[in-house]
Design a protein around this motif. Structure first.
Motif, short mmCIF file in Angstrom:
data_model
loop_
_atom_site.label_atom_id
_atom_site.label_comp_id
_atom_site.label_asym_id
_atom_site.label_seq_id
_atom_site.Cartn_x
_atom_site.Cartn_y
_atom_site.Cartn_z
N ASN A 1 9.98 -47.33 -4.94
CA ASN A 1 10.91 -46.54 -5.76
C ASN A 1 10.41 -46.35 -7.19
O ASN A 1 11.20 -46.20 -8.12
CB ASN A 1 12.32 -47.16 -5.77
N VAL A 2 9.09 -46.36 -7.37
CA VAL A 2 8.53 -46.15 -8.71
C VAL A 2 7.71 -44.86 -8.82
O VAL A 2 7.32 -44.46 -9.92
CB VAL A 2 7.68 -47.34 -9.18
N HIS A 3 7.43 -44.21 -7.67
CA HIS A 3 6.70 -42.95 -7.68
C HIS A 3 7.22 -42.05 -6.57
O HIS A 3 7.73 -42.52 -5.55
CB HIS A 3 5.20 -43.17 -7.44
N PHE A 4 7.03 -40.75 -6.78
CA PHE A 4 7.35 -39.77 -5.75
C PHE A 4 6.15 -39.57 -4.83
O PHE A 4 5.02 -39.90 -5.18
CB PHE A 4 7.73 -38.42 -6.39
N ARG A 5 6.43 -38.98 -3.68
CA ARG A 5 5.38 -38.66 -2.71
C ARG A 5 4.26 -37.85 -3.35
O ARG A 5 3.08 -38.11 -3.13
CB ARG A 5 6.04 -37.88 -1.55
N SER A 6 4.60 -36.85 -4.16
CA SER A 6 3.57 -36.01 -4.77
C SER A 6 2.79 -36.76 -5.84
O SER A 6 1.60 -36.48 -6.06
CB SER A 6 4.18 -34.74 -5.37
#
Length: 271
Positions: free
Chosen positions: A208-213
């Motif tokens: 929960n610290v980065h998005f998929r992209s």
């Protein structure tokens, strides 16, 4: 895992690295400020990340919708073995950090068993981690937990991550870059190592610290950095020493079954 976070973000050798980087290029992020002060490449030798990456997904775009869907799948994993593995993968600092690739390599990697390889990987973290500094500042994208208000798998790191750009993921660049390097040493294990590198990168989404992209962009930067490392004489010399050492390292770590079970929870997750 040792507690790397807020303490290392604020103090340690990272302060010296921050001063040196500020004089030569973009200011370091909290993560890169606590990486080794010097890698194999000078700042001017690093690839131009801005020219290699497109901007992060635009509002209302299909790519952003995919990011949001992947974010929700990650939140559903909280407390699972995959969540715990993501917490361990967040560690770039402790003696156990480079051991993340041990199961995929079929060898026990770490400062006690493969000191030359461990030192090489830690040194390359400076190159892999800093390549994205300017792009992070340019886009200044909020991280998932800043928007959804949900916990991360490393709450102790959250103060250093707040306000630090989410796009691209520096952890993803380092983890996938490490996998590429070890795959050069063990070509017979290349597929397994690159799969573990992708999973290491995806741990940032699970956490929960980065998005998929963000993760995809971070991984995209790893290959050009490693390509430049392969041309550096000092890196090639250290790699040759690490190759013989790795061949003699102990085989098959005992925790691989648990790691594989954890990875299976996201193995079929849509890209």
């Amino acid at each position: 895992m040792q507690q790397a976070p807020a303490t290392l973000f604020a103090i340690t050798a990272g302060l010296a690295a921050a001063a040196a980087w500020a004089a030569q290029g973009p200011a370091p992020s909290p993560m890169t400020a606590s990486l080794p002060a010097q890698g194999y490449l000078a700042p001017a030798e690093l690839p131009d990340a801005a020219s290699l990456l497109t901007p992060p997904p635009a509002p209302e775009s299909a790519d952003l919708a995919r990011d949001r869907a992947a974010e929700q799948r990650a939140l559903a994993l909280r407390g699972s073995p995959r969540w715990e593995l993501a917490r361990r993968d967040a560690d770039l600092w402790s003696p156990e950090a480079t051991g993340a690739l041990s199961c995929a390599a079929g060898r026990t990697i770490g400062p006690a068993t493969t000191p030359r390889l461990d030192a090489l990987l830690r040194k390359t973290a400076a190159d892999l981690g800093r390549v994205s500094a300017g792009v992070k500042q340019r886009y200044d994208r909020d991280r998932p937990f800043e928007g959804n208000g949900q916990p991360t798998c490393t709450p102790e790191m959250e103060p250093g991550l707040r306000g630090n750009g989410s796009y691209p993921s520096g952890h993803a660049t380092i983890g996938y870059g490490w996998a590429l390097i070890v795959a050069d040493l063990l070509p017979v294990r290349r597929a397994a190592l690159l799969a573990r590198g992708r999973a290491f990168a995806d741990s940032r989404r699970v956490c929960n610290v980065h998005f998929r992209s963000d993760v995809a962009a971070g991984m995209a930067l790893a290959e050009p950095v490693v390509a430049r490392l392969r041309r550096a004489a000092a890196f090639r010399a250290d790699l040759a020493a690490a190759r013989a050492e790795l061949a003699a390292a102990p085989t098959r770590p005992s925790s691989c079954g648990a790691e594989q079970s954890a990875l299976a929870l996201t193995r079929k997750d849509p890209a």
